[in-house]
Write a protein that holds these residues in place. Structure first.
Motif, short mmCIF file in Angstrom:
data_model
loop_
_atom_site.label_atom_id
_atom_site.label_comp_id
_atom_site.label_asym_id
_atom_site.label_seq_id
_atom_site.Cartn_x
_atom_site.Cartn_y
_atom_site.Cartn_z
N ILE A 57 0.83 -1.22 0.00
CA ILE A 57 0.00 0.00 0.00
C ILE A 57 0.86 1.27 0.00
N GLU B 5 -5.41 -6.84 0.88
CA GLU B 5 -6.15 -6.90 2.15
C GLU B 5 -6.13 -8.29 2.77
N SER B 59 -7.78 1.76 5.49
CA SER B 59 -7.27 0.38 5.45
C SER B 59 -8.12 -0.51 6.36
#
Lengths: 84, 84
Positions: A57, B5, B59
């Motif tokens: 990220i 993720e 996030s």
């Protein structure tokens, strides 16, 4: 550096620094009886995963924090093996 | 859920779960002698900062991990005050 990364670096500094007394104490006392190996390994692999996540990220504060914390986690695993 | 993720949630699960044995042990033994208050407070504020950071960068795995870890951190601070 933007506002978000400043908060990230405050977080990084605090959570990274919070582990150093544990590493120092374990190194000085060589007492690893209260540390469990499964917990240390989970933590080590977890921090490694956060490091990869930080890279994916593109988060400077997460990369910084986890690159240092993984050294602490590695040292605790090493002490646990060496002083058992 | 994307690839990034999934790694984040693996990290979240591992680092969150690694703290639970400490919380359980402290609760059962009421032994807080080896926990230092400055370290606990640094960790608590650090986790809180990570939670804000997770919200700011949107996030999901960081919000999830730190929302649970802050409960562990809060309990350790509470035990330290209660059992000192």
């Amino acid at each position: 550096m933007n506002y978000t990364e400043i908060i990230g670096f405050v977080a990084a500094f605090l959570t990274t620094a919070a582990f150093l007394p544990q590493v120092y104490k374990t190194w000085k006392t060589k007492d690893v009886s209260s540390l469990s190996m499964p917990m240390l390994l989970m933590f080590f692999i977890g921090v490694f995963s956060w490091l990869i996540y930080g890279v994916l990220i593109s988060s400077p504060s997460m990369i910084f924090a986890n690159a240092i914390t993984i050294i602490s986690a590695f040292l605790l695993v090493y002490f646990k093996i060496k002083y058992k």
